[in-house]
Design a protein around this motif. Sequence first.
Motif, PDB file in Angstrom:
ATOM      1  N   PRO A 272       0.817  -1.218   0.000  1.00  0.00           N
ATOM      2  CA  PRO A 272       0.000   0.000   0.000  1.00  0.00           C
ATOM      3  C   PRO A 272       0.851   1.268   0.000  1.00  0.00           C
ATOM      4  O   PRO A 272       1.921   1.302   0.605  1.00  0.00           O
ATOM      5  CB  PRO A 272      -0.810  -0.116   1.307  1.00  0.00           C
ATOM      6  N   GLY A 273       0.374   2.290  -0.676  1.00  0.00           N
ATOM      7  CA  GLY A 273       0.999   3.613  -0.628  1.00  0.00           C
ATOM      8  C   GLY A 273       2.040   3.887  -1.683  1.00  0.00           C
ATOM      9  O   GLY A 273       2.523   5.026  -1.793  1.00  0.00           O
ATOM     10  N   SER A 280       2.395  11.753  -5.715  1.00  0.00           N
ATOM     11  CA  SER A 280       2.461  12.959  -4.888  1.00  0.00           C
ATOM     12  C   SER A 280       3.770  13.698  -5.134  1.00  0.00           C
ATOM     13  O   SER A 280       3.802  14.939  -5.181  1.00  0.00           O
ATOM     14  CB  SER A 280       2.310  12.608  -3.403  1.00  0.00           C
ATOM     15  N   LEU A 281       4.859  12.955  -5.329  1.00  0.00           N
ATOM     16  CA  LEU A 281       6.141  13.585  -5.648  1.00  0.00           C
ATOM     17  C   LEU A 281       6.075  14.304  -6.991  1.00  0.00           C
ATOM     18  O   LEU A 281       6.552  15.444  -7.129  1.00  0.00           O
ATOM     19  CB  LEU A 281       7.250  12.527  -5.688  1.00  0.00           C
ATOM     20  N   ALA A 326      13.965   5.774  -1.485  1.00  0.00           N
ATOM     21  CA  ALA A 326      12.712   5.782  -0.724  1.00  0.00           C
ATOM     22  C   ALA A 326      11.613   5.000  -1.450  1.00  0.00           C
ATOM     23  O   ALA A 326      10.814   4.297  -0.823  1.00  0.00           O
ATOM     24  CB  ALA A 326      12.250   7.221  -0.478  1.00  0.00           C
ATOM     25  N   LEU A 327      11.572   5.114  -2.778  1.00  0.00           N
ATOM     26  CA  LEU A 327      10.527   4.435  -3.548  1.00  0.00           C
ATOM     27  C   LEU A 327      10.838   2.955  -3.775  1.00  0.00           C
ATOM     28  O   LEU A 327       9.936   2.162  -4.020  1.00  0.00           O
ATOM     29  CB  LEU A 327      10.350   5.134  -4.911  1.00  0.00           C
TER      30      LEU A 327
END
Length: 403
Positions: A272-273, A280-281, A326-327
Amino acid sequence: MRILVQKFGGSSVADLECMKKVRGKVREALAEGYKLVVVLSARSGRTNALLEMAYQWSDEPDPAEMDVLLTTGEQESVALFSMLLQDDGIKARSLLGFQLPVLTDGDFGSARIQSIDAAMLRREMEKYDVLVMAGFQGCTAEGRLTTLGRGGSDTSAVALATALHADLCQIYTDVDGVYTADPRHVTGARKIDEITYDEMLELASLGAQVLHNRSVELAKKYHVNMEVVSSLERKPGTKVKEVVKMEKTNIAGVAKDVSIARIAVVGLEHSPGVAFRIFSLLGKANINVDAIIQSIGRDESKDISFTLPRADVEDALRVLEEQKEALRFDHVTVEDKIAKVSIVGAGMMTTPGVAAKMFEALYDANINIQMINTSEIRVSVLIDENDAAAAVRAVHDKFFGEV
């Protein structure tokens, strides 16, 4: 007071003879009892010349200073045309975006209008029969000059019509209305007498170069009476409105966009997310995306593909690479030799088989589909860029060849 807003693009004000023809249209409207706001673009080729000049002076022109430079194109147009009207005995004056002011946000190069001083406009209209407004421009609350992006003069015209509650907003172009496809490239394209805001917005967003899509958004939101008419001929144009008369066909038109690219983010975690973090980035970087497809692999990883303007590819890649840790993705691929071909029509919502008919046309033309994206009134496909022109002709013939 009957108010008419007329917008003329760069080809309509390219030289003295062109401007004299525009003056003739202004005279006709004055004879019908209108007060006019005439919105002008820069003269044909002027904006490109200014852009070229900027890159001669600077390797990376400052966006704010670029807007200061580009607004001079419209300033030239409105001053010259106002002189032409005054010499003909017409009470006219020019107005620039900062003089009203047309207040915008600070997104230089693609600013959005926040407010217009309608009271000041009406005071000036009491004194003059014609206000000649510079399109494409405004200013921030701090007084910095801004531009609205290419095609922004359409948005300027609709915003002024909204502020003044104008009777009509006419957008003059080098074609005599909105067509089922680009009549310069598709034999048999036919003019549409009426089209809904939603259909026009989709067509404008999908590559039809008749109207700026933000102008249609604004017209729909504030119910502006809008008409696309020819600057070359005297004939009825296309009315853009909420409800239109029923047509035989289920679609309003076919459009193509060859200014897009596709990015695939490969090897993401299936958790999720992930999509939220990616988009969003991109949103924070002011990058608009369109078609999005997510696919799940057997190893519980997933890929996310999306389309975006080619001009934004480098920025999107920079954002993704900066956040790679991060991704947690494997790699990114880019395909920039693609095109989007779309059909648009409110009648699609209640008519089965429309998409299949489009796909059949592409199959018959031996054109491969790479991606499909749909909405209630649109079906879009991604194809090889080299097939775009043939695809538009094939799809148009399938839907309109027997009409």
